[in-house]
Design a protein around this motif. Structure first.
Motif, PDB file in Angstrom:
ATOM      1  N   ARG A 194      -2.481   2.121  -8.558  1.00  0.00           N
ATOM      2  CA  ARG A 194      -3.008   3.344  -7.970  1.00  0.00           C
ATOM      3  C   ARG A 194      -4.045   2.979  -6.918  1.00  0.00           C
ATOM      4  O   ARG A 194      -4.879   2.087  -7.150  1.00  0.00           O
ATOM      5  CB  ARG A 194      -3.655   4.202  -9.067  1.00  0.00           C
ATOM      6  CG  ARG A 194      -4.257   5.522  -8.569  1.00  0.00           C
ATOM      7  CD  ARG A 194      -5.463   5.917  -9.420  1.00  0.00           C
ATOM      8  NE  ARG A 194      -6.469   4.883  -9.434  1.00  0.00           N
ATOM      9  CZ  ARG A 194      -6.907   4.306 -10.564  1.00  0.00           C
ATOM     10  NH1 ARG A 194      -6.412   4.675 -11.734  1.00  0.00           N
ATOM     11  NH2 ARG A 194      -7.821   3.348 -10.518  1.00  0.00           N
ATOM     12  N   HIS A 195      -4.004   3.603  -5.776  1.00  0.00           N
ATOM     13  CA  HIS A 195      -4.956   3.275  -4.712  1.00  0.00           C
ATOM     14  C   HIS A 195      -6.077   4.306  -4.652  1.00  0.00           C
ATOM     15  O   HIS A 195      -5.826   5.506  -4.720  1.00  0.00           O
ATOM     16  CB  HIS A 195      -4.241   3.225  -3.360  1.00  0.00           C
ATOM     17  CG  HIS A 195      -3.161   2.206  -3.300  1.00  0.00           C
ATOM     18  ND1 HIS A 195      -3.412   0.855  -3.346  1.00  0.00           N
ATOM     19  CD2 HIS A 195      -1.798   2.332  -3.236  1.00  0.00           C
ATOM     20  CE1 HIS A 195      -2.271   0.200  -3.303  1.00  0.00           C
ATOM     21  NE2 HIS A 195      -1.279   1.061  -3.238  1.00  0.00           N
ATOM     22  N   GLN A 196      -7.282   3.825  -4.510  1.00  0.00           N
ATOM     23  CA  GLN A 196      -8.404   4.725  -4.336  1.00  0.00           C
ATOM     24  C   GLN A 196      -8.533   5.113  -2.858  1.00  0.00           C
ATOM     25  O   GLN A 196      -7.986   4.446  -1.982  1.00  0.00           O
ATOM     26  CB  GLN A 196      -9.696   4.052  -4.826  1.00  0.00           C
ATOM     27  CG  GLN A 196      -9.683   3.692  -6.303  1.00  0.00           C
ATOM     28  CD  GLN A 196     -11.025   3.215  -6.770  1.00  0.00           C
ATOM     29  OE1 GLN A 196     -12.004   3.962  -6.776  1.00  0.00           O
ATOM     30  NE2 GLN A 196     -11.087   1.948  -7.168  1.00  0.00           N
ATOM     31  N   ARG A 235      -7.272  -3.743   0.415  1.00  0.00           N
ATOM     32  CA  ARG A 235      -8.025  -3.444   1.643  1.00  0.00           C
ATOM     33  C   ARG A 235      -9.435  -4.026   1.593  1.00  0.00           C
ATOM     34  O   ARG A 235      -9.901  -4.611   2.579  1.00  0.00           O
ATOM     35  CB  ARG A 235      -8.055  -1.925   1.856  1.00  0.00           C
ATOM     36  CG  ARG A 235      -6.683  -1.337   2.236  1.00  0.00           C
ATOM     37  CD  ARG A 235      -6.615   0.164   2.023  1.00  0.00           C
ATOM     38  NE  ARG A 235      -6.627   0.472   0.593  1.00  0.00           N
ATOM     39  CZ  ARG A 235      -6.729   1.725   0.125  1.00  0.00           C
ATOM     40  NH1 ARG A 235      -6.845   2.743   0.956  1.00  0.00           N
ATOM     41  NH2 ARG A 235      -6.716   1.943  -1.181  1.00  0.00           N
ATOM     42  N   VAL A 236     -10.100  -3.902   0.448  1.00  0.00           N
ATOM     43  CA  VAL A 236     -11.460  -4.461   0.364  1.00  0.00           C
ATOM     44  C   VAL A 236     -11.395  -5.979   0.361  1.00  0.00           C
ATOM     45  O   VAL A 236     -12.264  -6.663   0.927  1.00  0.00           O
ATOM     46  CB  VAL A 236     -12.180  -3.928  -0.895  1.00  0.00           C
ATOM     47  CG1 VAL A 236     -13.542  -4.571  -1.061  1.00  0.00           C
ATOM     48  CG2 VAL A 236     -12.313  -2.411  -0.828  1.00  0.00           C
ATOM     49  N   THR A 237     -10.340  -6.526  -0.207  1.00  0.00           N
ATOM     50  CA  THR A 237     -10.153  -7.986  -0.152  1.00  0.00           C
ATOM     51  C   THR A 237     -10.098  -8.461   1.293  1.00  0.00           C
ATOM     52  O   THR A 237     -10.792  -9.386   1.700  1.00  0.00           O
ATOM     53  CB  THR A 237      -8.853  -8.378  -0.868  1.00  0.00           C
ATOM     54  OG1 THR A 237      -8.963  -8.080  -2.256  1.00  0.00           O
ATOM     55  CG2 THR A 237      -8.558  -9.871  -0.688  1.00  0.00           C
ATOM     56  N   LEU A 288       0.867  -1.182   0.000  1.00  0.00           N
ATOM     57  CA  LEU A 288       0.000   0.000   0.000  1.00  0.00           C
ATOM     58  C   LEU A 288       0.901   1.228   0.000  1.00  0.00           C
ATOM     59  O   LEU A 288       1.621   1.475   0.969  1.00  0.00           O
ATOM     60  CB  LEU A 288      -0.904   0.006   1.240  1.00  0.00           C
ATOM     61  CG  LEU A 288      -1.902   1.164   1.339  1.00  0.00           C
ATOM     62  CD1 LEU A 288      -2.910   1.127   0.195  1.00  0.00           C
ATOM     63  CD2 LEU A 288      -2.628   1.139   2.685  1.00  0.00           C
ATOM     64  N   ILE A 289       0.866   1.932  -1.146  1.00  0.00           N
ATOM     65  CA  ILE A 289       1.790   3.063  -1.316  1.00  0.00           C
ATOM     66  C   ILE A 289       1.111   4.321  -0.797  1.00  0.00           C
ATOM     67  O   ILE A 289       0.135   4.810  -1.389  1.00  0.00           O
ATOM     68  CB  ILE A 289       2.161   3.237  -2.794  1.00  0.00           C
ATOM     69  CG1 ILE A 289       2.702   1.910  -3.361  1.00  0.00           C
ATOM     70  CG2 ILE A 289       3.200   4.350  -2.963  1.00  0.00           C
ATOM     71  CD1 ILE A 289       2.717   1.857  -4.874  1.00  0.00           C
ATOM     72  N   ASP A 324       2.400  -5.103   2.875  1.00  0.00           N
ATOM     73  CA  ASP A 324       1.239  -5.919   2.477  1.00  0.00           C
ATOM     74  C   ASP A 324      -0.054  -5.236   2.879  1.00  0.00           C
ATOM     75  O   ASP A 324      -1.029  -5.879   3.222  1.00  0.00           O
ATOM     76  CB  ASP A 324       1.338  -7.327   3.100  1.00  0.00           C
ATOM     77  CG  ASP A 324       2.362  -8.193   2.351  1.00  0.00           C
ATOM     78  OD1 ASP A 324       3.384  -8.552   2.962  1.00  0.00           O
ATOM     79  OD2 ASP A 324       2.158  -8.430   1.138  1.00  0.00           O
ATOM     80  N   GLY A 325      -0.063  -3.898   2.780  1.00  0.00           N
ATOM     81  CA  GLY A 325      -1.256  -3.149   3.196  1.00  0.00           C
ATOM     82  C   GLY A 325      -2.298  -3.001   2.112  1.00  0.00           C
ATOM     83  O   GLY A 325      -3.412  -2.580   2.366  1.00  0.00           O
TER      84      GLY A 325
END
Ligand SMILES: O=c1ccn([C@@H]2O[C@H](COP(=O)(O)OP(=O)(O)O)[C@@H](O)[C@H]2O)c(=O)[nH]1
Ligand SMILES: O=C(O)[C@@H](COP(=O)(O)O)O[C@H]1O[C@H](CO)[C@@H](O)[C@H](O)[C@H]1O
Length: 327
Positions: free
Chosen positions: A243-245, A169-171, A156-157, A165-166
């Motif tokens: 890209r993270h939402q 998230r929804v998973t 998770l950037i 391993d962040g």
């Protein structure tokens, strides 16, 4: 789950593109990239696939980017890099619209002709073509496999740090618990929401396609019901950066996934209800105009309903699509 995982979990490093070329036979392979506002990343992904898996070695026969109502230069960038562009809404004729990512994947399936179709997200950073080679391996080397999901480590950037391993998230907070509780046979999938997967057209055209972000979990559940666990596999692709939402956006994604799971439980008669679930999600956003007394927040209400299109075979031939799929 452990027995399934032992013989249906592979690694992308087990084979090369050249080996798959030798095993390809008469199979035609389509690669579909659903893309909404991905001008920043779609070009290198398309260019890498074209260079290594079409020009150097014709493993991929068809490379399509589905322009999912982008408002940026996604289509132009993807076309310049060598993809054929399919507009998400160009093939729907008089069908009701299918929103979001599910609509894009439907257009990719309907707009291509490969016997095997691989899907790759358009927001990947540091994309390498072993993602595609890994997904195709089980399908080209084992006729009893109908569908392959990728899995990977998902950092998770953040703005100031990277959580190794962040990601996913929804998973971790929704999809994995739901699958473990209601489809424990699928609990061995490391990344059930992975956007990188591949399948045989004979299977993919016999399941409904769900709109929005419900498409990925619906595909896994519906294929499990249609072809059975033994025909499903997963491949380790290493690490995936994308890209993270925002958390707010993932809240809406999560709601669509929960509604999709509910729809499958209801369809299978495992839940009954006098009152179907609502389809609006209310969220609270810092700042903005205070909407109610003492509520120093903006109220954001979203429609998180999901819809689906019948299997493609039924749209083509109303009598087709009965029974299990010969893989
Ligand atoms: O309406 C949409 C939403 C998403 N996508 C694409 O589907 C993939 C996965 O979506 P996203 O990155 O938003 O999901 P995340 O990876 O953040 O869960 C990406 O290639 C998006 O461009 C799309 O084609 N149409
Ligand atoms: O796995 C997840 O939790 C989400 C969000 O990932 P991040 O927390 O932003 O790394 O990403 C996936 O889920 C979407 C819904 O199924 C897929 O469309 C995406 O391709 C996938 O990246």
């Amino acid at each position: 789950m452990e027995a399934w995982s032992v013989y249906r979990t592979a690694s992308a490093s087990q084979w090369t593109a050249d080996q798959l070329m030798a095993a390809k036979g008469d199979n035609r392979i389509s690669l579909v990239i659903p893309a909404r506002d991905e001008e920043a990343t779609v070009g290198p992904i398309v260019a890498a696939i074209r260079r290594h898996l079409i020009e150097r070695l014709p493993l991929v026969d068809e490379l399509v980017v589905v322009d999912s109502r982008s408002t940026d230069r996604t289509a132009a960038v993807a076309a310049a890099a060598g993809a054929r562009i399919v507009d998400q809404d160009e093939l729907t004729q008089d069908l009701p619209p299918l929103e979001g990512k599910g609509g894009a994947l439907w257009a990719g399936l309907a707009g291509t002709s490969g016997d095997v179709i691989a899907f790759v997200d358009a927001d990947l950073r540091e994309f390498r073509t072993h993602f595609v080679v890994g997904l195709l391996g089980p399908l080209l080397l084992d006729p009893s496999v109908a569908f392959v999901k990728g899995f990977y480590h998902r950092p998770l950037i953040g703005a100031t740090n990277v959580e190794p391993d962040g990601g996913g998230r929804v998973t971790e907070l929704a999809a994995r618990p739901l699958l473990n509780l209601f489809w424990p046979e699928l609990s061995g999938f490391v990344q059930p929401l992975a956007g990188e997967y591949a399948g045989r057209r004979t299977a993919l055209e016999r399941i409904p396609i769900v709109s929005g972000y419900g498409v990925d979990i619906a595909m896994l559940i519906d294929l499990f019901e249609l072809v059975g666990l033994d025909a499903l596999a997963q491949v380790d692709l290493g690490e995936r950066l994308h890209r993270h939402q925002s958390t707010e956006a993932l809240g809406r994604m999560s709601a669509q996934i929960i509604l999709t799971v509910w729809s499958r439980l209801y369809r299978q008669g495992r839940v009954t209800t006098a009152a179907p679930p609502a389809s609006a999600l209310t969220q609270f956003r810092r700042g903005g105009a205070a909407a109610l007394p003492n509520l120093d927040r903006e109220i954001v209400v979203s429609d998180v309903s999901v819809h689906e299109r019948p299997p493609l075979v039924e749209l083509r031939d109303p009598l087709a699509g009965q029974g299990r799929v010969p893989v």
